[in-house]
Design a protein around this motif. Structure first.
Motif, mmCIF file in Angstrom:
data_model
loop_
_atom_site.group_PDB
_atom_site.id
_atom_site.type_symbol
_atom_site.label_atom_id
_atom_site.label_comp_id
_atom_site.label_asym_id
_atom_site.label_seq_id
_atom_site.Cartn_x
_atom_site.Cartn_y
_atom_site.Cartn_z
ATOM 1 N N GLU A 525 62.956 31.875 18.988
ATOM 2 C CA GLU A 525 62.753 33.550 18.862
ATOM 3 C C GLU A 525 63.997 33.835 17.594
ATOM 4 O OE1 GLU A 525 62.912 37.822 20.870
ATOM 5 O OE2 GLU A 525 63.841 35.979 21.748
ATOM 6 N N LEU A 528 63.186 31.892 13.831
ATOM 7 C CA LEU A 528 61.605 31.664 13.615
ATOM 8 C C LEU A 528 61.568 31.283 11.994
ATOM 9 C CD1 LEU A 528 59.584 34.569 15.107
ATOM 10 C CD2 LEU A 528 59.234 31.914 15.060
ATOM 11 N N ARG A 597 60.623 38.976 13.804
ATOM 12 C CA ARG A 597 59.780 39.228 15.224
ATOM 13 C C ARG A 597 59.293 40.670 14.893
ATOM 14 N NH1 ARG A 597 61.250 39.104 21.500
ATOM 15 N NH2 ARG A 597 59.388 40.473 22.309
ATOM 16 N N LEU A 600 56.819 40.857 12.140
ATOM 17 C CA LEU A 600 55.508 40.295 12.648
ATOM 18 C C LEU A 600 54.780 41.494 13.599
ATOM 19 C CD1 LEU A 600 56.404 36.643 13.801
ATOM 20 C CD2 LEU A 600 54.790 37.075 11.850
ATOM 21 N N SER A 601 55.318 41.973 14.456
ATOM 22 C CA SER A 601 54.834 42.890 15.224
ATOM 23 C C SER A 601 54.317 44.259 14.432
ATOM 24 C CB SER A 601 55.657 43.399 16.453
ATOM 25 O OG SER A 601 56.077 42.160 17.068
ATOM 26 N N PHE A 608 54.453 39.410 19.530
ATOM 27 C CA PHE A 608 55.151 38.194 19.772
ATOM 28 C C PHE A 608 55.891 38.245 21.267
ATOM 29 C CE2 PHE A 608 58.987 35.971 19.440
ATOM 30 C CZ PHE A 608 58.747 34.966 18.793
ATOM 31 N N GLN A 610 58.456 35.935 23.545
ATOM 32 C CA GLN A 610 59.353 34.884 23.578
ATOM 33 C C GLN A 610 58.932 33.734 24.051
ATOM 34 O OE1 GLN A 610 62.930 34.383 25.988
ATOM 35 N NE2 GLN A 610 64.087 35.405 24.289
ATOM 36 N N ASN A 612 55.889 31.549 24.470
ATOM 37 C CA ASN A 612 54.798 31.600 23.468
ATOM 38 C C ASN A 612 54.008 30.403 23.453
ATOM 39 O OD1 ASN A 612 55.808 30.695 21.354
ATOM 40 N ND2 ASN A 612 56.567 32.822 20.849
ATOM 41 N N LEU A 614 53.945 28.525 20.863
ATOM 42 C CA LEU A 614 54.586 27.607 19.955
ATOM 43 C C LEU A 614 55.532 26.797 20.699
ATOM 44 C CD1 LEU A 614 55.305 26.866 17.110
ATOM 45 C CD2 LEU A 614 56.915 28.638 17.232
ATOM 46 N N ASN A 701 46.514 33.904 19.351
ATOM 47 C CA ASN A 701 47.735 34.245 18.600
ATOM 48 C C ASN A 701 48.727 32.936 19.138
ATOM 49 O OD1 ASN A 701 50.084 34.936 17.391
ATOM 50 N ND2 ASN A 701 50.048 36.903 18.601
ATOM 51 N N PHE A 703 51.798 33.231 18.876
ATOM 52 C CA PHE A 703 53.069 33.880 19.502
ATOM 53 C C PHE A 703 52.868 34.634 20.762
ATOM 54 C CE2 PHE A 703 53.469 34.034 14.566
ATOM 55 C CZ PHE A 703 54.684 33.125 14.809
ATOM 56 N N GLU A 704 51.523 34.304 21.160
ATOM 57 C CA GLU A 704 51.468 35.087 22.559
ATOM 58 C C GLU A 704 51.435 34.035 23.580
ATOM 59 O OE1 GLU A 704 51.274 38.145 23.657
ATOM 60 O OE2 GLU A 704 49.564 39.369 22.460
#
Length: 762
Positions: A525, A528, A597, A600-601, A608, A610, A612, A614, A701, A703-704
């Motif tokens: 996070e 990134l 972050r 992105l949001s 996003f 934390q 996720n 990824l 996604n 990031f989810e």
């Protein structure tokens, strides 16, 4: 000198020692054959037993409901006007042993469900010369009743059942209580007879609505004021003016939050009244809820007071609740209809603890429906004479029906798992208070009127999502590393590298999940830009170094022994990683206003979390790499050397030999490695449990977060009630995971055999 051939030594292969040796070896061969066979059969039997056990737990979910007659007897008579007393209300207590009958002569009779024997009688406290004309329940699961009287007043009562065990035998002692006093409350100041009635008891206010015989609708609010020096509650009365009605009212219903009121007319329409402003109650909507201009036969609140259950004289049964429209205004919408013939509906009985209801029509047919699952659990004719009034016990296991001829029939109801259906598990479902149908998993909540949401789609999607991102990370690294280790690396270096990578598999996944959740997730996070720069720069840096090394003079290149060049990549990887991560903060400040972050949001609209996908891809990819690497490396290394030597001898380059000879020959093993790695990723529990938000959502996604089938089973099985629908659905999730793994492995084996057949002749 010529040697005499007769003097050559003769070997005797039939000595006792050799015969014994051959016999022992034969026994060993047979024992090994039997052992391998027994082991293989045992594995198959074990898998079959697992399959059968899962089926044993899952099959009851899809069983239909059933009813069984218990008793039949005359309705218990009243002491006052026994031949003319009419039943206004029926109820059964928690244990299904004692029933309550409220009559129009003001007498409450408690009697045994099994035989109709009277347990207790109570005479209601009514004013002199005033008759009881109507009774209304607050709703499913509530013991509060409103009694409408002939002088425009109402009396609020509550039934109580005290359970004791004298002599280790259960004794139920019923009684009637007056929670707001035995003095009737004034509803209609003109004193009209109350024909229809509704009540709702909230924390701050008591609402009572009624329609009198002069066709006027009344809504009275009693504000609760507690005494400073005791628990005594004083009610302060105020009347709320309602919109003018244009038709005869069949039923009145007040929502539990006291925001909405529904007035159902006998002509089949429902007026939705907004009570948000008590001083200015307004008509929100007026719409037709029956089919073919039919009259309403019965309308009830489902458990929770959100949905209306409507049955009409044509036999149509439907569910309605409020939904926001395109203008964000509330509108009553038909959500689903239930199959039933044209017989008029007589009575509908919402269950007290589940989102289901029972319906009895004029022919005596009983239908049991589940609303969320949109499933008809039972359709059976149980009565020969039309019912007058009926009730269902709080546990939905005892049905009590009074027929028009004064006979009471009782039935045992068996309906264990109505919440489950194919549509509820795998299709979008329109849940109460949702604006549209959705896939949702939410198995429990803190309220008794909760609507279970058992969609397996988010869990299956999360399982595939986690496995996909893990395989994206692990497959190229593991296969690439295995190719270099098996084909290009020096044997001495291979003997060191291969055990080190295989040793990674010994790391407990709970440790990897712990590190991923507490260290890797916040690190990703906060870095990134550096992480994405690393993913781009590392391959470029390695290719660039390889190209530069190839351009070096022969003296420099030959200084490094053949097969040890991989060691030169270690400082390159470390340097590029240091550079990319070191530039993370400056890049974030330069391009993303110091918060990627938030960019992105807010700017891209990409949520996003934390923890996720990824993070899961990196952590679970690390766990899967050893499995794929080890099997792939063994498969490539096992390719016969004469194939590669022959290819090189014919003039092919090492790369051509690798791509056209070695990899096709090893392809069955490589494919098996990928499939086994995928199976490991699909079944992984602890990493996805600790490194994701563990939220059952359907979003690709990266990031989810997500929730997988395996993680969901691990989390919720210890909390579920054994034998409950929730418990069995978790076993169904395990069965789905088992089936998925079995299908994938079977397909993989078929493909592997075809690859082996195709390239086995090389």
């Amino acid at each position: 000198m010529k040697q005499n051939s007769s003097s050559a030594p003769v070997i005797d292969f039939d000595t006792p020692a050799l015969r014994m040796h051959r016999k022992i070896r034969s026994y060993k061969d047979k024992a090994a054959e039997v052992g391998v066979g027994v082991g293989g059969i045992s594995v198959i039997v074990a898998i079959l037993l697992i399959f059968l056990y899962l089926m044993y737990e899952v099959v009851p979910l899809f069983k239909s409901a059933s009813v069984e007659p218990i008793a039949e007897y005359q309705v218990p008579k009243t002491t006052v006007a026994p031949d003319n007393a009419k039943t206004l209300y029926l109820a059964v207590e928690e244990q299904g042993e004692v029933a309550m009958r409220i009559t129009n002569v003001g007498e409450v009779i408690f009697f045994n469900v099994a035989d109709g024997q009277v347990v207790k009688r109570e005479q209601l406290v009514l004013p002199q010369g005033v008759d009881l004309v109507s009774v209304a329940s607050e709703g499913p699961g509530s013991a509060i009743l409103a009694l409408g009287l002939s002088n425009g007043t109402a009396l609020i009562v509550r039934d109580r059942y005290r359970v004791t065990y004298p002599g280790d035998k259960r004794l139920i002692t019923p009684s009637v209580e007056y929670p707001f006093g035995s003095e009737p409350m004034v509803i209609s100041e003109s004193g009209g007879l109350i024909e229809k009635l509704a009540v709702n008891n909230a924390e701050q206010n008591l609402l009572v609505s009624a329609v009198t015989n002069d066709k006027k609708a009344h809504l009275v609010q009693f504000a609760k004021e507690e005494s400073l020096f005791g628990d005594e509650i004083t009610l302060v009365r105020s009347e709320i003016t309602l919109p003018v009605l244009d038709s005869k009212v069949h039923s009145i219903l007040i929502a539990p939050d006291q925001r909405w009121m529904y007035l159902a007319s006998q002509q089949g329409q429902v007026d939705v009244v907004d009570l948000r402003d008590p001083d200015n109650a307004k008509l929100n909507a007026r719409l037709k809820v029956t089919e073919k201009n039919s009259a309403i036969a019965d309308v009830k609140f489902q458990l929770g007071g959100i949905s209306l259950l409507v049955g009409d004289m044509t036999g149509a049964v439907s569910q309605w609740f409020l939904v926001r429209d395109d203008q964000s205004e509330w509108a009553l919408k038909k959500i689903r209809s239930f199959e039933h013939d044209s017989s008029p509906v007589v009575v509908m009985l919402p269950e007290h603890r589940r989102k289901g209801f029972l319906m009895i029509d004029a022919k005596g047919e009983l239908d049991i429906f589940s609303t969320t699952a949109h499933r008809t659990m039972l359709t059976e004719n149980i009565l020969e004479i039309q019912p007058r009034i009926a009730t269902i016990s709080p546990r939905a296991d005892v049905l009590l029906i009074e027929r028009v001829d004064g006979v009471v029939q009782t039935f045992a109801v068996h309906n264990e798992h109505p919440e489950v259906s194919w549509s509820a598990l795998w299709q979008k479902v329109w849940y109460e208070s949702y604006e549209e149908p959705q896939y949702t998993w939410q198995s429990s909540a803190s309220t008794n009127d909760f609507e279970p949401k058992f969609s397996l789609m988010p869990l299956a999607f999360g399982t595939l999502k986690a496995a996909f991102y893990a395989m994206i990370v692990a497959t190229p690294l593991a296969i690439g590393g295995a190719i270099f280790t098996a084909y290009f690396m020096a044997p001495a270096m291979r003997r060191k590298i291969k055990p080190i990578i295989e040793l990674m598999e010994a790391l407990p996944t709970v440790i990897l999940g712990f590190l991923a959740g507490l260290f890797l997730a916040p690190f990703v996070e906060h870095n990134l830009p550096g992480i994405f720069a690393l993913l781009i720069l590392l391959p470029i840096g390695m290719v660039a170094f390889g190209f530069a090394w190839a351009q070096m003079p022969d003296k420099v290149r030959h200084a490094v022994p053949d097969g040890w060049q991989a060691a030169l990549m270690i400082p390159v990887v470390l340097l590029v990683s240091w550079f990319a991560l070191g530039m993370s903060q400056p890049m974030e400040a330069m391009f993303f206003d110091s918060d990627m972050r938030s960019w992105l949001s807010n700017d891209l609209g990409i949520p996003f979390d934390q923890r996720n996908a990824l993070v899961v891809g990196l952590a679970m990819g690390f766990a899967v790499i050893p499995t794929i690497f080890s099997i792939t490396e063994d498969a490539i290394f096992a390719v016969p050397k004469h194939l590669s030597y022959g290819s090189l001898a014919l003039g092919a380059t090492p790369w051509q030999t690798l791509t056209r000879v070695v990899l096709p020959t090893a392809s069955p093993g490589i494919f098996s490695a990928v499939m086994i790695g995928m199976g490991r990723a699909v079944g992984e529990t602890m990493i996805v449990l600790m490194a994701t938000g563990n939220t059952p959502i359907m979003d690709a996604n990266i990031f989810e977060g997500m929730r997988t089938l395996a993680a969901n089973i691990a989390v919720e099985v210890p909390e579920s009630e054994v034998g409950s629908s929730h418990y069995r659905i978790l076993f169904l999730a395990a069965f789905v995971l088992f089936t998925f793994t079995f299908v994938v492995n079977t397909a993989a084996e078929v493909i592997r055999q075809r690859l082996r057949k195709k390239y086995g002749a090389l």
